[in-house]
Design a protein around this motif. Structure first.
Motif, mmCIF file in Angstrom:
data_model
loop_
_atom_site.group_PDB
_atom_site.id
_atom_site.type_symbol
_atom_site.label_atom_id
_atom_site.label_comp_id
_atom_site.label_asym_id
_atom_site.label_seq_id
_atom_site.Cartn_x
_atom_site.Cartn_y
_atom_site.Cartn_z
ATOM 1 N N LEU A 181 53.953 52.574 32.873
ATOM 2 C CA LEU A 181 55.278 52.031 33.189
ATOM 3 C C LEU A 181 56.379 52.722 32.755
ATOM 4 O O LEU A 181 57.235 52.147 32.263
ATOM 5 N N GLY A 182 56.505 54.210 32.575
ATOM 6 C CA GLY A 182 57.529 54.790 32.358
ATOM 7 C C GLY A 182 57.552 55.725 30.869
ATOM 8 O O GLY A 182 58.366 56.263 30.454
ATOM 9 N N GLY A 183 56.464 55.576 30.150
ATOM 10 C CA GLY A 183 56.403 56.201 28.902
ATOM 11 C C GLY A 183 56.960 55.936 27.820
ATOM 12 O O GLY A 183 57.253 54.478 27.608
ATOM 13 N N TYR A 184 57.331 56.762 27.069
ATOM 14 C CA TYR A 184 58.001 56.314 25.497
ATOM 15 C C TYR A 184 59.449 55.647 25.785
ATOM 16 O O TYR A 184 59.789 54.874 24.741
ATOM 17 N N VAL A 185 60.375 56.157 26.587
ATOM 18 C CA VAL A 185 61.423 55.258 26.774
ATOM 19 C C VAL A 185 61.226 53.922 27.061
ATOM 20 O O VAL A 185 61.761 52.930 26.315
ATOM 21 N N THR A 186 60.366 53.415 28.098
ATOM 22 C CA THR A 186 60.210 52.056 28.329
ATOM 23 C C THR A 186 59.677 51.447 27.096
ATOM 24 O O THR A 186 60.189 50.400 26.760
ATOM 25 N N LEU A 187 58.842 52.011 26.342
ATOM 26 C CA LEU A 187 58.288 51.408 25.138
ATOM 27 C C LEU A 187 59.194 51.078 24.268
ATOM 28 O O LEU A 187 59.248 50.089 23.682
ATOM 29 N N TYR A 188 60.214 52.012 23.718
ATOM 30 C CA TYR A 188 61.020 51.800 22.871
ATOM 31 C C TYR A 188 62.024 50.892 23.161
ATOM 32 O O TYR A 188 62.662 50.069 22.435
ATOM 33 N N VAL A 189 62.424 50.996 24.150
ATOM 34 C CA VAL A 189 63.724 50.053 24.699
ATOM 35 C C VAL A 189 62.969 48.508 24.892
ATOM 36 O O VAL A 189 63.851 47.563 24.278
ATOM 37 N N ALA A 190 61.640 48.382 25.316
ATOM 38 C CA ALA A 190 61.071 47.206 24.990
ATOM 39 C C ALA A 190 61.080 46.613 23.685
ATOM 40 O O ALA A 190 61.480 45.415 23.124
ATOM 41 N N ALA A 191 60.642 47.343 22.718
ATOM 42 C CA ALA A 191 60.457 47.115 21.256
ATOM 43 C C ALA A 191 62.007 46.723 20.938
ATOM 44 O O ALA A 191 61.919 45.888 19.975
ATOM 45 N N ALA A 192 63.024 47.453 21.210
ATOM 46 C CA ALA A 192 64.336 47.099 20.733
ATOM 47 C C ALA A 192 64.786 45.647 21.181
ATOM 48 O O ALA A 192 65.055 44.813 20.339
ATOM 49 N N ILE A 193 64.487 45.251 22.530
ATOM 50 C CA ILE A 193 64.877 44.136 23.008
ATOM 51 C C ILE A 193 64.112 42.753 22.186
ATOM 52 O O ILE A 193 64.532 41.762 21.747
ATOM 53 N N ILE A 194 62.791 43.023 22.133
ATOM 54 C CA ILE A 194 61.922 41.927 21.502
ATOM 55 C C ILE A 194 62.372 41.645 20.126
ATOM 56 O O ILE A 194 62.428 40.785 19.483
ATOM 57 N N GLY A 195 62.560 43.052 19.191
ATOM 58 C CA GLY A 195 63.188 42.864 17.966
ATOM 59 C C GLY A 195 64.465 41.915 17.767
ATOM 60 O O GLY A 195 64.695 41.178 16.835
ATOM 61 N N LEU A 196 65.299 42.502 18.968
ATOM 62 C CA LEU A 196 66.580 41.597 18.622
ATOM 63 C C LEU A 196 66.578 40.156 19.136
ATOM 64 O O LEU A 196 67.425 39.372 18.352
ATOM 65 N N LEU A 197 65.539 39.755 19.585
ATOM 66 C CA LEU A 197 65.249 38.292 19.941
ATOM 67 C C LEU A 197 65.125 37.590 18.698
ATOM 68 O O LEU A 197 65.301 36.468 18.243
ATOM 69 N N GLY A 198 64.474 38.458 17.611
ATOM 70 C CA GLY A 198 64.127 37.827 16.303
ATOM 71 C C GLY A 198 65.215 37.375 15.599
ATOM 72 O O GLY A 198 65.440 36.672 14.850
ATOM 73 N N ALA A 199 66.509 38.396 15.598
ATOM 74 C CA ALA A 199 67.701 38.242 15.062
ATOM 75 C C ALA A 199 68.108 36.849 15.621
ATOM 76 O O ALA A 199 69.122 36.139 14.945
ATOM 77 N N VAL A 200 68.095 36.715 16.833
ATOM 78 C CA VAL A 200 68.821 35.425 17.844
ATOM 79 C C VAL A 200 68.120 34.342 16.897
ATOM 80 O O VAL A 200 68.911 33.320 16.606
ATOM 81 N N PHE A 201 67.006 34.129 16.946
ATOM 82 C CA PHE A 201 66.436 32.872 16.618
ATOM 83 C C PHE A 201 66.355 32.520 15.164
ATOM 84 O O PHE A 201 66.047 31.369 14.614
ATOM 85 N N VAL A 202 66.783 33.387 14.281
ATOM 86 C CA VAL A 202 66.905 33.134 12.620
ATOM 87 C C VAL A 202 67.948 32.142 12.757
ATOM 88 O O VAL A 202 67.964 31.477 11.629
ATOM 89 N N VAL A 203 69.044 32.283 13.563
ATOM 90 C CA VAL A 203 70.258 31.411 13.423
ATOM 91 C C VAL A 203 69.546 29.740 13.557
ATOM 92 O O VAL A 203 70.354 28.812 13.018
ATOM 93 N N LYS A 204 68.522 29.505 14.166
ATOM 94 C CA LYS A 204 67.884 28.204 14.345
ATOM 95 C C LYS A 204 67.684 27.497 13.136
ATOM 96 O O LYS A 204 67.585 26.331 12.785
ATOM 97 N N ILE A 205 67.273 28.198 11.921
ATOM 98 C CA ILE A 205 66.879 27.818 10.580
ATOM 99 C C ILE A 205 68.042 27.080 9.824
ATOM 100 O O ILE A 205 69.118 27.646 9.733
ATOM 101 N N LYS A 206 67.719 25.702 9.715
ATOM 102 C CA LYS A 206 68.952 24.974 9.129
ATOM 103 C C LYS A 206 68.772 24.842 7.580
ATOM 104 O O LYS A 206 69.707 24.635 7.029
ATOM 105 N N GLY A 207 67.584 24.818 7.246
ATOM 106 C CA GLY A 207 67.426 24.539 5.715
ATOM 107 C C GLY A 207 67.836 25.553 4.831
ATOM 108 O O GLY A 207 67.942 25.510 3.247
ATOM 109 N N VAL A 208 68.141 26.671 5.098
ATOM 110 C CA VAL A 208 68.192 27.926 4.412
ATOM 111 C C VAL A 208 69.645 28.664 4.853
ATOM 112 O O VAL A 208 69.765 28.862 6.088
ATOM 113 N N ASP A 209 70.364 28.828 3.987
ATOM 114 C CA ASP A 209 71.576 29.419 4.386
ATOM 115 C C ASP A 209 71.459 31.226 4.910
ATOM 116 O O ASP A 209 70.903 31.835 4.295
#
Length: 425
Positions: free
Chosen positions: A397-425
């Motif tokens: 499906l496109g080689g290493y460009v596709t691989l690393y773009v997908a990796a970046a998108i998935i990692g950014l989702l982690g940054a988004v979901f951490v805001v859901k944690i309420k008990g830790v500032d």
């Protein structure tokens, strides 16, 4: 809690009250150093094979099918680690050894890992290679579950960011040593496995003498039933939402990170065209390691000082994603150098601060080992998922460009979901 300053005999309290209480007394330098060394040994045994040795062995078996062999072997090993982490964590929670709860499992795990590494030196088939790597994952993840649980057992909350940063030094040094082994052995992967086994044993030994592990009395051990044992591995997101969001965040960031690093040897060999890809992996890992060490220590101390975790996790996750994008759109040696530097800056801060955050959202003090084992599934499961995603992206499906773009998108989702944690500032 009493702290042993230099003896090899467990000197901590023996009551379950102390075993399950939040620690208040700072841990000493010898204990911290011993924890770092265990992490060095475990991660050398993980990343020496993952970064170089398994890839070299896959090439030796089948040059054309090397990507599939590596994905199969690493995926199977990671599947074993999914079980090993929470299982060994649960065993260590309930251990009543005179040496403490965690020490026996650090020892047993290191022993199993050593046997697996030495067996890989003579693996005659891909199937044997896969089974022996599974044994390495079983043992090393068992030791990792035990040593990780020792931190909230003994270190107070105000030290955990600092200790997380210092323990991350062990992780990064292990990664660097693993890359160094791959480069030094010059294709002799059997010798590389032996050196990884030596590192694993050497890293474990100091902890046996300076663990100050807390002894749990038999009469204080919680009652055991099989239904409760099995049910205990499920931690309800409804009852413990912060724990669930923390798990999801770590899972996503690690999926992205493993997608970036899995085929690094092949990326340098096939996309960048680097003449000596094993040496290239060593150089990139060295840059990554130095910057990870710096930002792990700085980030850990900084987050302890300000008493906040989430902003650091969000920022570091975004930086990790940026590193993947650099590799995607600059598939050159210069781009690889810059990407490695950016990845080190982001991942160092992430390792230190995210660990401190996780220790503050554990549901039960009496099951720290099991709960952190469940958290560590978020480290292990990506090793299963990442090859399944990466292999078709690279080959179809496109080689290493596709691989690393997908990796970046998935990692950014982690940054988004951490805001859901309420008990830790």
């Amino acid at each position: 809690m009493t702290t042993s300053k230099g003896t090899g005999t467990p000197s901590g309290p023996t009551s379950s009250t102390a075993a399950f209480a939040e620690p208040t007394q700072d841990v000493g330098k010898k204990w911290i150093f011993a924890v770092i060394l265990v992490n060095v040994g475990i991660n050398t045994s993980f990343f020496g094979p993952i970064q170089v040795l398994l890839g070299q062995q896959a090439i030796a078996f089948n040059e054309e099918g090397k990507e599939g062999i590596l994905a199969l072997v690493t995926g199977a090993g990671a599947a074993v680690s999914l079980v090993a982490n929470p299982l060994f964590g649960t065993f260590s929670d309930r251990s009543i050894s005179r040496f403490g709860r965690r020490v026996p499992w650090v020892f047993i795990g290191a022993l199993l890992g050593t046997i697996g590494l030495l067996g890989l030196t003579v693996a005659p088939t891909v199937a044997a290679m896969m089974l022996l790597w599974c044994l390495v994952q079983l043992g090393c993840n068992g030791a990792l579950a035990a040593i990780t649980a020792a931190v909230p057992d003994q270190a107070p909350v105000h030290q955990r960011g600092t200790i997380g940063g210092l323990a991350s030094m062990g992780t990064v040094i292990g990664i660097l040593l693993g890359a160094a082994v791959g480069a030094v052995v010059a294709g002799n992967f059997a010798l590389g496995y032996v050196l990884c086994a030596v590192a694993l044993v050497a890293g474990m030994v100091p902890y046996l003498f300076y663990s100050n592990d807390i002894v749990l009395r038999k009469e204080d051990r919680p009652p055991f039933t099989w239904p409760a044992f099995v049910k205990g591995f499920w931690i309800s997101p409804r009852l413990y939402p912060d724990f669930a969001w923390a798990w999801i965040t770590r899972f996503l960031v690690n999926v992205g990170n493993h997608m970036v690093t899995l085929y690094l040897l092949f990326f340098l060999r096939d996309a960048v065209g680097f003449e000596n890809p094993e040496f290239g992996v060593l150089i990139l890992t060295g840059i990554y390691a130095i910057l990870t060490l710096v930002t792990a220590v700085i980030g850990g101390r900084w987050t302890d000082k300000v008493g906040r975790r989430k902003p650091f996790v969000i920022g570091s996750s975004a930086i990790i994603a940026l590193a993947a994008l650099i590799l995607a759109f600059a598939p050159t040696w210069t781009g690889a150098l810059v990407g490695a530097a950016v990845l080190g800056i982001g991942y160092g801060a992430y390792l230190a601060v995210d660990f401190a955050l996780l220790t503050q959202v554990l549901p039960h003090a009496e099951s720290r080992g099991k709960d952190l084992g469940v958290i560590n599934v978020a480290n292990s499961l990506p090793q299963v998922i990442a090859p399944l995603i990466a292999w078709p992206l690279v080959t179809i499906l496109g080689g290493y460009v596709t691989l690393y773009v997908a990796a970046a998108i998935i990692g950014l989702l982690g940054a988004v979901f951490v805001v859901k944690i309420k008990g830790v500032d």
